[in-house]
Design a protein around this motif. Structure first.
Motif, mmCIF file in Angstrom:
data_model
loop_
_atom_site.group_PDB
_atom_site.id
_atom_site.type_symbol
_atom_site.label_atom_id
_atom_site.label_comp_id
_atom_site.label_asym_id
_atom_site.label_seq_id
_atom_site.Cartn_x
_atom_site.Cartn_y
_atom_site.Cartn_z
ATOM 1 N N LEU A 37 52.578 10.593 -4.639
ATOM 2 C CA LEU A 37 52.096 9.641 -5.619
ATOM 3 C C LEU A 37 50.729 8.964 -5.389
ATOM 4 O O LEU A 37 49.770 8.723 -5.753
ATOM 5 N N ALA A 38 50.972 8.325 -3.897
ATOM 6 C CA ALA A 38 49.950 7.662 -3.381
ATOM 7 C C ALA A 38 48.740 8.723 -3.102
ATOM 8 O O ALA A 38 47.609 7.970 -3.380
ATOM 9 N N MET A 39 48.689 9.613 -2.797
ATOM 10 C CA MET A 39 47.533 10.783 -2.693
ATOM 11 C C MET A 39 46.942 11.025 -4.305
ATOM 12 O O MET A 39 45.732 10.798 -4.239
ATOM 13 N N SER A 40 47.743 10.889 -5.199
ATOM 14 C CA SER A 40 47.282 10.961 -6.674
ATOM 15 C C SER A 40 46.581 10.126 -6.823
ATOM 16 O O SER A 40 45.368 9.952 -7.864
ATOM 17 N N LEU A 41 47.073 8.859 -6.672
ATOM 18 C CA LEU A 41 46.514 7.479 -6.958
ATOM 19 C C LEU A 41 45.067 7.237 -6.305
ATOM 20 O O LEU A 41 44.364 6.835 -6.901
ATOM 21 N N ALA A 42 45.157 7.581 -4.952
ATOM 22 C CA ALA A 42 43.854 7.474 -4.177
ATOM 23 C C ALA A 42 42.864 8.262 -4.806
ATOM 24 O O ALA A 42 41.691 7.976 -4.955
ATOM 25 N N GLN A 45 51.336 12.118 -12.839
ATOM 26 C CA GLN A 45 52.368 12.279 -13.518
ATOM 27 C C GLN A 45 53.645 13.288 -13.118
ATOM 28 O O GLN A 45 54.834 12.966 -13.146
ATOM 29 N N ALA A 46 53.066 14.537 -12.377
ATOM 30 C CA ALA A 46 53.975 15.259 -11.716
ATOM 31 C C ALA A 46 54.787 14.533 -10.588
ATOM 32 O O ALA A 46 55.943 14.596 -10.446
ATOM 33 N N ALA A 47 54.013 13.665 -9.786
ATOM 34 C CA ALA A 47 54.749 12.835 -8.627
ATOM 35 C C ALA A 47 55.338 11.753 -9.144
ATOM 36 O O ALA A 47 56.463 11.568 -8.649
ATOM 37 N N LEU A 48 55.238 11.217 -10.307
ATOM 38 C CA LEU A 48 55.994 10.139 -10.940
ATOM 39 C C LEU A 48 57.269 10.790 -11.239
ATOM 40 O O LEU A 48 58.469 10.361 -11.187
ATOM 41 N N ASN A 49 57.344 12.048 -11.995
ATOM 42 C CA ASN A 49 58.470 12.588 -12.328
ATOM 43 C C ASN A 49 59.345 13.116 -10.914
ATOM 44 O O ASN A 49 60.632 13.077 -10.980
ATOM 45 N N SER A 50 58.787 13.462 -9.933
ATOM 46 C CA SER A 50 59.338 13.564 -8.656
ATOM 47 C C SER A 50 59.981 12.443 -8.053
ATOM 48 O O SER A 50 61.340 12.525 -7.648
ATOM 49 N N VAL A 51 59.304 11.353 -8.090
ATOM 50 C CA VAL A 51 59.883 10.079 -7.609
ATOM 51 C C VAL A 51 61.299 9.784 -8.460
ATOM 52 O O VAL A 51 62.214 9.323 -8.035
ATOM 53 N N LYS A 52 61.007 9.949 -9.761
ATOM 54 C CA LYS A 52 62.114 9.833 -10.612
ATOM 55 C C LYS A 52 63.622 10.539 -10.514
ATOM 56 O O LYS A 52 64.586 9.987 -10.551
ATOM 57 N N HIS A 53 63.193 11.838 -10.106
ATOM 58 C CA HIS A 53 64.391 12.638 -9.875
ATOM 59 C C HIS A 53 64.977 12.401 -8.339
ATOM 60 O O HIS A 53 66.068 12.836 -7.913
#
Length: 236
Positions: A177-182, A158-166
């Motif tokens: 985000l890739a590392m979180s999904l992995a 979720q934090a990575a998704l927010n980072s990508v958003k901004h």
């Protein structure tokens, strides 16, 4: 990346025009360290030493200026000196507790020093206080890595998704985000994020990222956790 080169050139020019102005030297130390942070450094030791020398110059001129301490603290993180960074950032915040730049840097420095829970608390405080701050995307990015260190992978996503958003143009954000999904075992979703990493930040190769983790995270086991997840992301 051209913007970083130009801003570094201007910071150096400002320091040379007024060599007694500490903020210019501190800003130049920060800009020099960003070469490491953005994955642009071809020599981590050389750029770290250059940044640390500029930190010494700035603090020699103004050892108690909160702005100088903030820039120098952030630079010291990427120079691989998290304890030193924490010292500078704590001093900056003691003088000016509302220094949002120092606050979010402090959170990341704590994580790099093996204190992810404390880092997470500082980053969450920054986000609550300054939801429209220009560094909000970077704060979410740092927060995602606190969660990864703690094994809280859904929160990391979720934090990575927010980072990508901004920060949709930041390759590092997609790698987080890739590392979180992995880590969550969602391997089929990883390649899409890794494609963005390669498009936006081709310098972020697997060997380069592994070297970066070892450089920034010095406590036993810290870098290894991130290297394991990085290899999963690159191999998915």
């Amino acid at each position: 990346m051209e913007s970083l080169r130009e801003s570094t050139r201007l910071a150096r020019q400002a320091a040379e025009l007024d060599p007694g102005y500490a903020v210019s030297w501190a800003l130049l130390s920060y800009k020099t360290a960003l070469q490491i942070a953005w994955g642009l450094s071809s020599d981590l030791r050389r750029d770290s030493e250059a940044s640390l020398a500029l930190i010494d110059k700035a603090l020699g001129l103004a050892p108690n200026d909160p702005t100088v301490l903030g820039y120098c603290g952030y630079a010291a993180i990427w120079a691989g000196q998290a304890p030193q960074a924490i010292n500078y950032l704590e001093r900056s915040l003691a003088i000016n507790p509302n220094n949002s730049f120092a606050r979010f840097g402090y959170g990341h420095a704590l994580n790099c020093d093996g204190r992810p829970k404390e880092g997470m608390a500082q980053l969450q405080l920054f986000i609550r206080r300054a939801p429209k701050d220009p560094y909000i995307g970077a704060a979410y990015f740092f927060l995602s890595f606190c969660y990864l260190q703690l094994g809280e992978f859904q929160q990391a996503e979720q934090a990575a998704l927010n980072s990508v958003k901004h920060l949709p143009g930041l390759g590092w954000a997609y790698l987080g985000l890739a590392m979180s999904l992995a880590a969550l075992g969602r391997d089929t979703e990883v390649p899409q994020q890794m494609q963005k990493v390669r498009q936006l930040a081709p310098s972020l190769t697997l060997p380069a990222v592994e070297d970066f983790w070892r450089h920034a995270f010095r406590k036993p086991g810290q870098a290894e956790k991130l290297i394991t997840l990085t290899r999963q992301a690159f191999g998915a």
